[in-house]
Scaffold this motif. Structure first.
Motif, PDB file in Angstrom:
ATOM      1  N   GLN A  32       0.808  -1.215   0.000  1.00  0.00           N
ATOM      2  CA  GLN A  32       0.000   0.000   0.000  1.00  0.00           C
ATOM      3  C   GLN A  32       0.846   1.272   0.000  1.00  0.00           C
ATOM      4  N   PHE A  33       2.143   1.137   0.235  1.00  0.00           N
ATOM      5  CA  PHE A  33       3.024   2.304   0.251  1.00  0.00           C
ATOM      6  C   PHE A  33       3.786   2.392  -1.066  1.00  0.00           C
TER       7      PHE A  33
ATOM      8  N   THR B  23       3.637   2.248  10.261  1.00  0.00           N
ATOM      9  CA  THR B  23       4.493   3.392   9.953  1.00  0.00           C
ATOM     10  C   THR B  23       5.571   2.956   8.972  1.00  0.00           C
ATOM     11  N   ALA B  24       5.617   3.625   7.822  1.00  0.00           N
ATOM     12  CA  ALA B  24       6.623   3.319   6.806  1.00  0.00           C
ATOM     13  C   ALA B  24       7.793   4.277   6.966  1.00  0.00           C
ATOM     14  N   THR B  25       8.996   3.735   6.857  1.00  0.00           N
ATOM     15  CA  THR B  25      10.214   4.545   6.909  1.00  0.00           C
ATOM     16  C   THR B  25      10.853   4.553   5.533  1.00  0.00           C
ATOM     17  N   TYR B  26      11.212   5.746   5.078  1.00  0.00           N
ATOM     18  CA  TYR B  26      11.881   5.954   3.791  1.00  0.00           C
ATOM     19  C   TYR B  26      13.262   6.532   4.054  1.00  0.00           C
ATOM     20  N   VAL B  27      14.247   6.077   3.286  1.00  0.00           N
ATOM     21  CA  VAL B  27      15.609   6.575   3.448  1.00  0.00           C
ATOM     22  C   VAL B  27      16.155   7.029   2.093  1.00  0.00           C
TER      23      VAL B  27
ATOM     24  N   THR C  56       2.433   7.335   7.523  1.00  0.00           N
ATOM     25  CA  THR C  56       1.450   6.271   7.718  1.00  0.00           C
ATOM     26  C   THR C  56       0.419   6.372   6.607  1.00  0.00           C
ATOM     27  N   LEU C  57      -0.435   5.366   6.487  1.00  0.00           N
ATOM     28  CA  LEU C  57      -1.433   5.383   5.425  1.00  0.00           C
ATOM     29  C   LEU C  57      -2.387   6.570   5.554  1.00  0.00           C
ATOM     30  N   MET C  58      -2.652   7.011   6.758  1.00  0.00           N
ATOM     31  CA  MET C  58      -3.596   8.112   6.964  1.00  0.00           C
ATOM     32  C   MET C  58      -2.931   9.400   7.438  1.00  0.00           C
ATOM     33  N   GLY C  59      -1.629   9.369   7.664  1.00  0.00           N
ATOM     34  CA  GLY C  59      -0.945  10.532   8.216  1.00  0.00           C
ATOM     35  C   GLY C  59      -0.100  11.262   7.189  1.00  0.00           C
ATOM     36  N   ALA C  60       0.608  12.265   7.676  1.00  0.00           N
ATOM     37  CA  ALA C  60       1.454  13.094   6.828  1.00  0.00           C
ATOM     38  C   ALA C  60       2.919  12.723   7.017  1.00  0.00           C
ATOM     39  N   ALA C  61       3.719  13.022   5.998  1.00  0.00           N
ATOM     40  CA  ALA C  61       5.153  12.725   6.030  1.00  0.00           C
ATOM     41  C   ALA C  61       5.841  13.560   7.105  1.00  0.00           C
TER      42      ALA C  61
ATOM     43  N   CYS D  13       8.282  17.126   0.523  1.00  0.00           N
ATOM     44  CA  CYS D  13       7.372  16.040   0.926  1.00  0.00           C
ATOM     45  C   CYS D  13       6.779  16.258   2.318  1.00  0.00           C
ATOM     46  N   LEU D  14       7.429  17.055   3.099  1.00  0.00           N
ATOM     47  CA  LEU D  14       7.041  17.248   4.492  1.00  0.00           C
ATOM     48  C   LEU D  14       5.579  17.675   4.614  1.00  0.00           C
ATOM     49  N   GLY D  15       4.840  16.968   5.445  1.00  0.00           N
ATOM     50  CA  GLY D  15       3.453  17.309   5.725  1.00  0.00           C
ATOM     51  C   GLY D  15       2.444  16.787   4.726  1.00  0.00           C
ATOM     52  N   LYS D  16       2.888  16.133   3.663  1.00  0.00           N
ATOM     53  CA  LYS D  16       1.965  15.602   2.654  1.00  0.00           C
ATOM     54  C   LYS D  16       1.554  14.180   3.010  1.00  0.00           C
ATOM     55  N   THR D  17       0.325  13.836   2.635  1.00  0.00           N
ATOM     56  CA  THR D  17      -0.171  12.468   2.800  1.00  0.00           C
ATOM     57  C   THR D  17       0.249  11.651   1.580  1.00  0.00           C
ATOM     58  N   ILE D  18       0.059  10.355   1.665  1.00  0.00           N
ATOM     59  CA  ILE D  18       0.376   9.497   0.521  1.00  0.00           C
ATOM     60  C   ILE D  18      -0.457   9.900  -0.692  1.00  0.00           C
TER      61      ILE D  18
END
Length: 114
Positions: A40-41, A66-70, A80-85, A96-101
């Motif tokens: 889903q990510f 919670t997905a972690t990106y590097v 998260t699926l429902m949260g913001a970066a 990307c900061l503050g944006k949802t998926i």
């Protein structure tokens, strides 16, 4: 007495088979659910930070979703699926900061493997 012994043995065997089948089904559903959450990510998220484009790759998804990106230079973020970066280990963030998926996908910043 032999028919009663046979009945008890048959019942015991049947319960053992049902227990194994239930455990296999539960294990299969758990494995499927984990695969689904990972799928889903987006695999990659492209973000601009201080004039430089960075590719953030999906590194892990925890049990709480919670997905972690590097990215290179030790940049990292979570979503998260429902949260913001969110930024990890820094106070500043890029595009990307503050944006949802959904927002990242809509802006073309999120990339999926098809």
């Amino acid at each position: 007495m032999t028919s009663r012994t046979l009945t008890n043995r048959t019942l015991t065997n049947s319960l053992a088979v049902l227990s194994v089948a239930a455990a296999a089904q539960t294990f299969g559903l758990a494995a499927f659910a984990q695969a689904n959450i990972f799928d889903q990510f987006p695999v990659v998220v492209a973000c601009e930070y201080k004039g430089t484009q960075h590719a953030f790759y999906l590194s892990k998804v925890t049990a709480d979703g919670t997905a972690t990106y590097v990215a290179s230079d030790n940049f990292a973020g979570t979503i998260t699926l429902m949260g913001a970066a969110k930024v990890v280990g820094a106070e500043e963030g890029g595009s990307c900061l503050g944006k949802t998926i959904e927002e990242l996908r809509a802006s073309g910043q999120a990339r999926d493997i098809k």
